[in-house]
Design a protein around this motif. Structure first.
Motif, PDB file in Angstrom:
ATOM      1  N   ASP A  39       0.833  -1.211   0.000  1.00  0.00           N
ATOM      2  CA  ASP A  39       0.000   0.000   0.000  1.00  0.00           C
ATOM      3  C   ASP A  39       0.867   1.261   0.000  1.00  0.00           C
ATOM      4  OD1 ASP A  39       1.071  -0.613   2.462  1.00  0.00           O
ATOM      5  OD2 ASP A  39      -0.709  -0.113   3.622  1.00  0.00           O
ATOM      6  N   GLY A  40       2.057   1.153  -0.568  1.00  0.00           N
ATOM      7  CA  GLY A  40       2.970   2.303  -0.567  1.00  0.00           C
ATOM      8  C   GLY A  40       2.787   3.212  -1.773  1.00  0.00           C
ATOM      9  N   TYR A  41       3.732   4.125  -1.937  1.00  0.00           N
ATOM     10  CA  TYR A  41       3.680   5.111  -3.021  1.00  0.00           C
ATOM     11  C   TYR A  41       3.452   4.414  -4.359  1.00  0.00           C
ATOM     12  CZ  TYR A  41       5.153   8.769  -6.219  1.00  0.00           C
ATOM     13  OH  TYR A  41       5.209   9.667  -7.253  1.00  0.00           O
ATOM     14  N   GLN A  42       2.646   5.042  -5.198  1.00  0.00           N
ATOM     15  CA  GLN A  42       2.129   4.342  -6.386  1.00  0.00           C
ATOM     16  C   GLN A  42       3.153   4.055  -7.475  1.00  0.00           C
ATOM     17  OE1 GLN A  42      -0.877   6.640  -8.337  1.00  0.00           O
ATOM     18  NE2 GLN A  42       0.470   8.342  -8.763  1.00  0.00           N
ATOM     19  N   VAL A  43       4.388   4.514  -7.320  1.00  0.00           N
ATOM     20  CA  VAL A  43       5.415   4.134  -8.301  1.00  0.00           C
ATOM     21  C   VAL A  43       6.093   2.809  -7.898  1.00  0.00           C
ATOM     22  CG1 VAL A  43       7.565   4.888  -9.443  1.00  0.00           C
ATOM     23  CG2 VAL A  43       5.720   6.504  -9.110  1.00  0.00           C
ATOM     24  N   LEU A  44       5.869   2.354  -6.653  1.00  0.00           N
ATOM     25  CA  LEU A  44       6.526   1.109  -6.220  1.00  0.00           C
ATOM     26  C   LEU A  44       6.175  -0.093  -7.109  1.00  0.00           C
ATOM     27  CD1 LEU A  44       6.595   1.305  -2.291  1.00  0.00           C
ATOM     28  CD2 LEU A  44       8.423   1.789  -3.927  1.00  0.00           C
ATOM     29  N   PRO A  45       4.943  -0.212  -7.633  1.00  0.00           N
ATOM     30  CA  PRO A  45       4.685  -1.330  -8.554  1.00  0.00           C
ATOM     31  C   PRO A  45       5.573  -1.294  -9.809  1.00  0.00           C
ATOM     32  CG  PRO A  45       2.622  -0.454  -7.717  1.00  0.00           C
ATOM     33  CD  PRO A  45       3.700   0.470  -7.229  1.00  0.00           C
ATOM     34  N   LEU A  46       5.930  -0.112 -10.271  1.00  0.00           N
ATOM     35  CA  LEU A  46       6.855  -0.026 -11.414  1.00  0.00           C
ATOM     36  C   LEU A  46       8.243  -0.501 -10.995  1.00  0.00           C
ATOM     37  CD1 LEU A  46       5.991   3.465 -13.017  1.00  0.00           C
ATOM     38  CD2 LEU A  46       5.153   1.196 -13.641  1.00  0.00           C
ATOM     39  N   VAL A  47       8.625  -0.137  -9.787  1.00  0.00           N
ATOM     40  CA  VAL A  47       9.912  -0.599  -9.251  1.00  0.00           C
ATOM     41  C   VAL A  47       9.881  -2.122  -9.158  1.00  0.00           C
ATOM     42  CG1 VAL A  47      11.435  -0.556  -7.225  1.00  0.00           C
ATOM     43  CG2 VAL A  47      10.294   1.545  -7.966  1.00  0.00           C
ATOM     44  N   ARG A  48       8.753  -2.636  -8.685  1.00  0.00           N
ATOM     45  CA  ARG A  48       8.607  -4.094  -8.550  1.00  0.00           C
ATOM     46  C   ARG A  48       8.826  -4.781  -9.896  1.00  0.00           C
ATOM     47  NH1 ARG A  48       3.903  -7.637  -5.836  1.00  0.00           N
ATOM     48  NH2 ARG A  48       4.841  -9.601  -6.405  1.00  0.00           N
ATOM     49  N   ALA A  49       8.170  -4.265 -10.938  1.00  0.00           N
ATOM     50  CA  ALA A  49       8.297  -4.891 -12.264  1.00  0.00           C
ATOM     51  C   ALA A  49       9.759  -4.881 -12.713  1.00  0.00           C
ATOM     52  CB  ALA A  49       7.416  -4.153 -13.268  1.00  0.00           C
ATOM     53  N   GLN A  50      10.459  -3.780 -12.449  1.00  0.00           N
ATOM     54  CA  GLN A  50      11.863  -3.688 -12.865  1.00  0.00           C
ATOM     55  C   GLN A  50      12.733  -4.670 -12.076  1.00  0.00           C
ATOM     56  OE1 GLN A  50      12.712  -1.594 -15.527  1.00  0.00           O
ATOM     57  NE2 GLN A  50      14.406  -3.035 -15.397  1.00  0.00           N
TER      58      GLN A  50
END
Ligand SMILES: Cc1ncc(COP(=O)(O)O)c(C=O)c1O
Length: 384
Positions: free
Chosen positions: A112-123
């Motif tokens: 439930d963190g900052y919404q760019v973290l899912p992009l970080v996850r994918a990378q």
């Protein structure tokens, strides 16, 4: 040239005193209190290329003073702590994450963190790093910690404002050999000091309340000097995501008023939250400073101040949009922490798991009674 060696000008004990003096150099006759920005891509460097100042992507005297100032606030009086400034909060976050993790490692992020973290996850996953997620509330990240190399905490979380027990998380992570980073953006170093709670890194976007005027992008990492911070510094060199000298200088100037701003904004945020609490159309109200908030108990044990963001839910997307339209003192804009209040319907971005009517309200430095009146009036008008 003025002497830009940071002095001990921040040694006053009060937080306001530390904020106004943080990172100032020893006074030099006829020089300004805070030396102006040093614009330099390179520095005179005859002979062996030794520091402190060689090339503008690696070091800059304006950063040195700002890094000292942030370090004075994040870890007052601590020895062996280093701060590095970056072009943005994301540059700081990515530099910690990508410098510490390698293929085959595992990392725990908040779900439930900052919404760019899912992009970080994918990378990260593309690089062969295992990513596990769990919510911030209830210390749920502990359940997926075994074997992880890094635990990433965001407390309070954005935008849901959940809080976890940082000390408990750090103890569990360290016992398993994992490093811990805390995103301290929402609290600011005057609201929470993660290194004192045991974390290895305090990482933040300086774009928000730290600088407070909505006109600078900045990030920083404060951590214990050593191998891990050396890797972060190396990553900054590789990625080159450095702040401009003007931004760094403006940020330092702005930190002088940090205590004034957080005291005012955070106190008003509590008043706004109290006013919202009794409104029949408001549900899901969250503010860690409210005594009956689910986060309050643990927040009051580890935070000195509770932040300037209040979150709540209105009955529908249309009602939320009408409310935002009706506000006169609050700009419909993203981001938070500025002296001018902002609010947005968070669902418009599509990245957060929030209801359509979810509002994130960032409380500014306006007069509290004006702001409360504006919010209550907009609630009434938007109900028509
Ligand atoms: C909690 C949190 N961390 C990090 C960031 C990223 O900061 P920046 O926009 O400076 O890159 C944000 C931005 O909104 C944030 O809210």
């Amino acid at each position: 040239m003025s002497d830009t060696t940071p002095g001990d000008g921040s040694s006053g004990t009060g937080e306001g005193t530390r904020a106004v003096r943080a990172g100032l150099p020893e006074p030099v006759k006829h020089e300004p209190t805070l030396p102006g920005p040093v614009f330099a891509a390179h520095f005179h460097l005859p002979g062996d290329p030794t520091g402190p100042y060689t090339y503008g992507r690696d070091e800059n005297p304006t950063w040195t003073l700002l890094e000292q100032a942030i370090g004075d606030l994040e870890a007052p009086g601590a020895d062996g702590v280093e701060t590095l400034v970056f072009a943005s909060g994301m540059a700081a976050i990515s530099s910690v994450i990508f410098s510490q993790l390698h293929a085959g490692d595992a990392v725990v992020l908040p779900s439930d963190g900052y919404q760019v973290l899912p992009l970080v996850r994918a990378q990260l996953e593309a690089y062969g790093i295992e990513v596990r997620t769990a919510p911030t509330g209830g210390d749920a990240q502990l359940e997926v910690l075994d074997g992880a190399k890094l635990l990433w905490i965001e407390s309070p979380s954005n935008p849901g404002l959940d809080v976890c027990d940082i000390r408990r998380m750090v103890e569990a992570a360290h016992a398993r050999g994992a490093l811990v980073a805390v995103d301290n953006t929402l609290a600011t170093p005057l609201g929470q000091r993660p290194l004192e709670l045991g974390a290895d890194f305090s990482v933040a976007s300086g774009t928000k309340q730290l600088t407070g005027h909505g006109d600078i992008l900045l990030g920083y990492v404060t951590g214990r000097a050593g191998e891990a911070m050396t890797a972060v510094r190396r990553w900054r060199k590789i990625i080159g995501a450095i702040p401009g000298p003007m931004e760094a200088w403006l940020a330092h100037r702005s930190i002088a008023t940090l205590a004034l701003r957080v005291d005012r904004q955070d106190a008003t945020a509590l008043k706004v939250a109290e006013a919202l609490r009794s409104h029949p159309d408001v549900t899901g109200l969250r503010y860690p400073g409210l005594p009956d908030d689910p986060s309050h108990k643990i927040a009051s044990q580890q935070m000195q101040r509770f932040g300037c963001v209040v979150s709540f839910v209105l009955p529908s997307r249309e009602r939320a949009d009408a409310f935002l339209d009706a506000l006169r003192l609050v700009d419909d804009a993203t981001s938070f922490g500025g002296v001018r209040s902002t609010a947005e319907r968070r669902g418009r971005w599509g990245g957060d798991a929030v209801p359509e009517g979810f509002i994130r309200l960032s409380v500014g430095a306006e007069d509290p009674e004006d702001l409360v009146a504006d919010v209550l009036r907009a609630l009434e008008e938007s109900a028509l």
